[in-house]
Design a protein around this motif. Structure first.
Motif, PDB file in Angstrom:
ATOM      1  N   ASP A 189      19.285  32.787  31.360  1.00 27.16           N
ATOM      2  CA  ASP A 189      20.683  33.078  31.022  1.00 27.16           C
ATOM      3  C   ASP A 189      21.256  32.075  30.022  1.00 27.16           C
ATOM      4  O   ASP A 189      21.961  32.463  29.086  1.00 27.16           O
ATOM      5  CB  ASP A 189      21.549  33.108  32.292  1.00 27.16           C
ATOM      6  N   ILE A 190      20.935  30.805  30.213  1.00 31.98           N
ATOM      7  CA  ILE A 190      21.477  29.807  29.288  1.00 31.98           C
ATOM      8  C   ILE A 190      20.695  29.811  27.973  1.00 31.98           C
ATOM      9  O   ILE A 190      21.272  29.624  26.897  1.00 31.98           O
ATOM     10  CB  ILE A 190      21.564  28.400  29.945  1.00 31.98           C
ATOM     11  N   GLN A 191      19.390  30.080  28.045  1.00 33.70           N
ATOM     12  CA  GLN A 191      18.592  30.191  26.809  1.00 33.70           C
ATOM     13  C   GLN A 191      19.152  31.282  25.908  1.00 33.70           C
ATOM     14  O   GLN A 191      19.320  31.113  24.699  1.00 33.70           O
ATOM     15  CB  GLN A 191      17.129  30.538  27.140  1.00 33.70           C
ATOM     16  N   GLN A 192      19.424  32.440  26.521  1.00 28.99           N
ATOM     17  CA  GLN A 192      19.986  33.570  25.774  1.00 28.99           C
ATOM     18  C   GLN A 192      21.337  33.175  25.177  1.00 28.99           C
ATOM     19  O   GLN A 192      21.617  33.456  24.012  1.00 28.99           O
ATOM     20  CB  GLN A 192      20.103  34.767  26.731  1.00 28.99           C
ATOM     21  N   GLN A 193      22.165  32.516  25.984  1.00 30.47           N
ATOM     22  CA  GLN A 193      23.530  32.220  25.526  1.00 30.47           C
ATOM     23  C   GLN A 193      23.524  31.202  24.373  1.00 30.47           C
ATOM     24  O   GLN A 193      24.278  31.342  23.428  1.00 30.47           O
ATOM     25  CB  GLN A 193      24.366  31.700  26.715  1.00 30.47           C
ATOM     26  N   LEU A 194      22.656  30.209  24.442  1.00 28.05           N
ATOM     27  CA  LEU A 194      22.697  29.200  23.380  1.00 28.05           C
ATOM     28  C   LEU A 194      22.072  29.728  22.086  1.00 28.05           C
ATOM     29  O   LEU A 194      22.536  29.400  20.985  1.00 28.05           O
ATOM     30  CB  LEU A 194      22.076  27.880  23.855  1.00 28.05           C
ATOM     31  N   ARG A 195      21.071  30.556  22.225  1.00 29.94           N
ATOM     32  CA  ARG A 195      20.512  31.176  21.016  1.00 29.94           C
ATOM     33  C   ARG A 195      21.546  32.088  20.363  1.00 29.94           C
ATOM     34  O   ARG A 195      21.635  32.179  19.133  1.00 29.94           O
ATOM     35  CB  ARG A 195      19.283  32.010  21.373  1.00 29.94           C
ATOM     36  N   THR A 196      22.310  32.795  21.188  1.00 34.79           N
ATOM     37  CA  THR A 196      23.334  33.689  20.641  1.00 34.79           C
ATOM     38  C   THR A 196      24.457  32.876  20.002  1.00 34.79           C
ATOM     39  O   THR A 196      25.044  33.292  19.003  1.00 34.79           O
ATOM     40  CB  THR A 196      23.846  34.638  21.735  1.00 34.79           C
ATOM     41  N   GLY A 197      24.741  31.707  20.562  1.00 39.35           N
ATOM     42  CA  GLY A 197      25.725  30.797  19.951  1.00 39.35           C
ATOM     43  C   GLY A 197      25.314  30.425  18.538  1.00 39.35           C
ATOM     44  O   GLY A 197      26.132  30.426  17.610  1.00 39.35           O
ATOM     45  N   ARG A 198      24.036  30.151  18.369  1.00 40.39           N
ATOM     46  CA  ARG A 198      23.561  29.815  17.013  1.00 40.39           C
ATOM     47  C   ARG A 198      23.699  31.026  16.079  1.00 40.39           C
ATOM     48  O   ARG A 198      24.048  30.885  14.909  1.00 40.39           O
ATOM     49  CB  ARG A 198      22.106  29.342  17.061  1.00 40.39           C
ATOM     50  N   MET A 199      23.427  32.232  16.617  1.00 42.31           N
ATOM     51  CA  MET A 199      23.593  33.448  15.791  1.00 42.31           C
ATOM     52  C   MET A 199      25.053  33.629  15.394  1.00 42.31           C
ATOM     53  O   MET A 199      25.362  34.001  14.256  1.00 42.31           O
ATOM     54  CB  MET A 199      23.191  34.722  16.558  1.00 42.31           C
ATOM     55  N   ALA A 200      25.955  33.383  16.362  1.00 38.49           N
ATOM     56  CA  ALA A 200      27.387  33.557  16.082  1.00 38.49           C
ATOM     57  C   ALA A 200      27.817  32.633  14.951  1.00 38.49           C
ATOM     58  O   ALA A 200      28.555  33.031  14.045  1.00 38.49           O
ATOM     59  CB  ALA A 200      28.199  33.269  17.344  1.00 38.49           C
ATOM     60  N   ARG A 201      27.316  31.417  15.001  1.00 42.86           N
ATOM     61  CA  ARG A 201      27.645  30.472  13.937  1.00 42.86           C
ATOM     62  C   ARG A 201      27.053  30.948  12.608  1.00 42.86           C
ATOM     63  O   ARG A 201      27.705  30.837  11.562  1.00 42.86           O
ATOM     64  CB  ARG A 201      27.100  29.095  14.315  1.00 42.86           C
TER      65      ARG A 201
END
Ligand code: FAD
Length: 575
Positions: free
Chosen positions: A454-466
């Motif tokens: 869950d956190i792996q997915q969220q932090l990777r998506t954070g990088r995509m958002a940026r």
């Protein structure tokens, strides 16, 4: 005596409950009561105004439930919003109308629910819907749809808000997503959601007001003489007919004990059925207060066990949301509203790290299942492992979307919110009563971020958002990152740095489900494929509690479809 008596009692006049009320009362030979704790909010601008999303949160029409401190997620409790009004959470939500992935709905049938699959649900998505086709002007701004996937004569108005944001936003945004490898999806509601879309909403375009379940399903039929509405009335628990001596007879609810607006306690009686539609953070609690649940929990609070149902309140699943924000250039014309969503699959999000990530999650499934079953105490390792394997397949084999990014420019503040969440977290938790007093707060524990995926997915998506904010041509409209800002999470921040920030700032995505899940009892189900509570003769649950696992879309479109199907099943039983 003089006690009120109806054929059907529906507890909760919310998103799902009003669908059932409308459809059952179509038959003028039956009587229906709706018990709703909230009031009519027809003229509350925080409900009606299509540009005021968020303003109702924390007000009197939000139940403002709260989780216990989240020990895997930084320790803080989380606020869990839900609507308290005729119309329920459809009165306070973001109005997004996005359904689900074909493959994930088809799995409902695999967990013991004959007749529940994408094709059968599609019939009901359409039955509930009245699509207002986009105007030529709206199509120029990205609104698009395929007629064969939409209903044209249902009660729920679906479409695009009257005035939409200009081309100077949607054009660059689309080009940026294309540059990031994400195609435009012109019909995200046909079961395949990956891509960038300009989504429809639950909105009455002509009147320019929110289309909640009240406007769609209740007000047009409010004069029916066989339908009574009890507002400001809180349902505490069900009461039961005396046990029958007939072999195989199951306990039957005879009515519902309610607290009325003026503080008196009374019972409303049901001839046929009680239908719980109080939402996933309330229906399981009403079951427990009525003696249906895990005997260990019921006994602790002095409640007599009517049905031993160990999974009531278990399997709670939610998603976690992160908001990033940016300032936008002064020259950008941001008038109007529009919803922009991007759906990414695991390949989009993990890129060249996909195969190592895949291998690490494949190796973790058994351990995830053991930890989840252990934390629950009632759900089994083998059932959980089966679910996690199915979810693993959806993510890595079917490659359905795992992340959603919503892009929300705000006209008034020249700011941009980039909001994202994981669509398919593995973590699960529970909700249970904490008292025999029905209005006392429950113990709610979603176990956010308990499992590493869950956190792996969220932090990777954070990088995509940026990356979205930093990729041309959209980046030309963006000035600075305000949240988190590069001084908090630097451009080359490690996974650990991202994780720490995410856990300090996330919130619930408010997509709580599965607390009275529809599936076989061996797997942890509470209701059968007719939505009848196992072990009872006449109690159903029809709301987000029955959804067995997450959908990639937002919930209401799917709940309207479930409730339409439920109403047909109830009618068929007594036909
Ligand atoms: P509800 O609609 O919550 O209905 C339950 C009803 O029961 C309420 O009216 C409540 O007052 C009543 N009730 C509860 N307890 C009692 C009691 N004891 N006695 C009597 N009445 C009672 N989904 C989308 O599709 N699109 C979105 O954009 C979106 N955004 C969201 C934003 C927010 C802030 C939130 C909170 C949710 C959002 N969702 C969205 C999710 C979606 O709105 C909900 O999942 C859905 O509306 C829930 O429907 P329901 O029928 O399960 O329950």
């Amino acid at each position: 005596g003089n006690s009120p008596r109806y054929d059907y009692i529906i507890v909760g006049g919310g998103t799902s409950g009003l669908v059932v009320a409308n459809r059952l009362s179509e038959d003028c030979n039956v009587t229906v009561a709706v018990i709703e704790a909230g009031d009519v909010e027809l003229y509350n601008p925080n409900v009606t105004d299509t540009s005021r999303y968020g303003n109702a949160l924390g007000t009197a029409i939000d139940w403002q439930y709260k989780s216990i401190p989240q020990k895997f997620a930084g320790g803080a409790p989380q606020g869990l919003s839900a609507g308290k009004a005729l119309g329920g959470t459809s009165d306070i939500n973001g109005m997004t109308y996005l359904r689900a992935e074909t493959a994930q709905i088809d799995l409902w049938e695999q967990v013991g629910n004959d007749g529940w699959n994408w094709n059968s649900l599609m019939e009901y998505y359409k039955k509930s819907e009245h699509m207002q086709p986009p105007t030529a002007g709206q199509m120029l701004l990205g609104a698009s749809y395929e007629p064969e996937s939409h209903g044209t004569s249902g009660p729920l108005e679906v479409g695009w808000t009257k005035s939409m944001m200009g081309r100077e936003v949607v054009g660059p945004l689309n080009e940026t997503f294309t540059a990031l490898g994400l195609p435009f999806n012109k019909e995200p509601n046909a079961g395949s959601m990956r891509g960038f879309n300009v989504f429809p909403k639950s909105v009455d375009r002509a009147r320019n007001v929110r289309e909640d379940s009240g406007r769609a399903y209740y007000w047009p039929i409010s004069e029916r003489p066989n339908l009574d509405l009890y507002l400001n009335t809180f349902a505490e628990r069900m009461v039961w007919h005396p046990a029958s001596n007939e072999p195989g007879a199951k306990p039957k609810a005879s009515g519902v004990v309610v607290m009325t607006a003026n503080g008196t306690c009374t019972t409303i009686y049901a001839n046929r059925e009680v239908i719980l539609s109080a939402g996933s953070l309330r229906s399981p609690l009403i079951l427990e207060q009525s003696g249906i649940g895990n005997p260990a929990i019921l006994k602790k609070h002095g409640i007599d066990v009517v049905v031993d149902s160990p999974f009531v309140g278990e399997n709670l699943q939610d998603q976690t949301t992160t908001d990033m924000s940016y300032t936008m250039s002064n020259s950008t014309n941001l008038t109007g509203l529009a919803g922009y969503a991007a759906y990414f699959n695991v390949e989009d999000v993990f890129g060249s790290d996909l195969s190592s990530f895949n291998a690490s999650i494949a190796r973790s499934i058994r351990n995830y299942a053991e930890r989840t079953a252990n934390a629950s105490g009632t759900i089994s390792v083998s059932a959980t492992e089966k679910f996690f394997q199915m979810q693993y397949d959806l993510i890595f084999k079917n490659k359905i979307p795992i992340s959603e990014i919503i892009i929300a420019p705000a006209a008034a503040t020249k700011s941009l919110t980039v909001e994202y969440w994981g669509l398919l977290p593995f973590s699960r938790g529970s909700i249970h009563i904490n008292s025999s007093n029905a209005s006392a707060p429950a113990t709610i524990d979603p176990n956010y971020f308990m499992l590493d995926y869950d956190i792996q997915q969220q932090l990777r998506t954070g990088r995509m958002a940026r990356a979205v904010a930093n990729t041309a041509p959209f980046s030309d409209l963006v000035v600075d990152e305000v949240t988190p800002g590069l001084s908090t999470v630097s451009a080359n921040a490690s996974d650990a740095e991202w994780a720490e920030w995410l856990k300090s700032t996330y919130r619930s995505n408010f997509h709580y489900i599965a607390t009275a899940a529809m599936m076989s009892q061996e797997l942890g189900g509470v209701v059968d494929s007719n939505l009848t509570v196992y072990g009872t003769g006449n109690v159903r649950v029809v709301d987000a509690s029955v959804v067995p696992f997450q959908v990639c879309g937002h919930l209401t479109s799917t709940l309207y479809a479930i409730a339409e199907k439920a109403a047909d099943m109830i009618k068929a039983k007594y036909a």
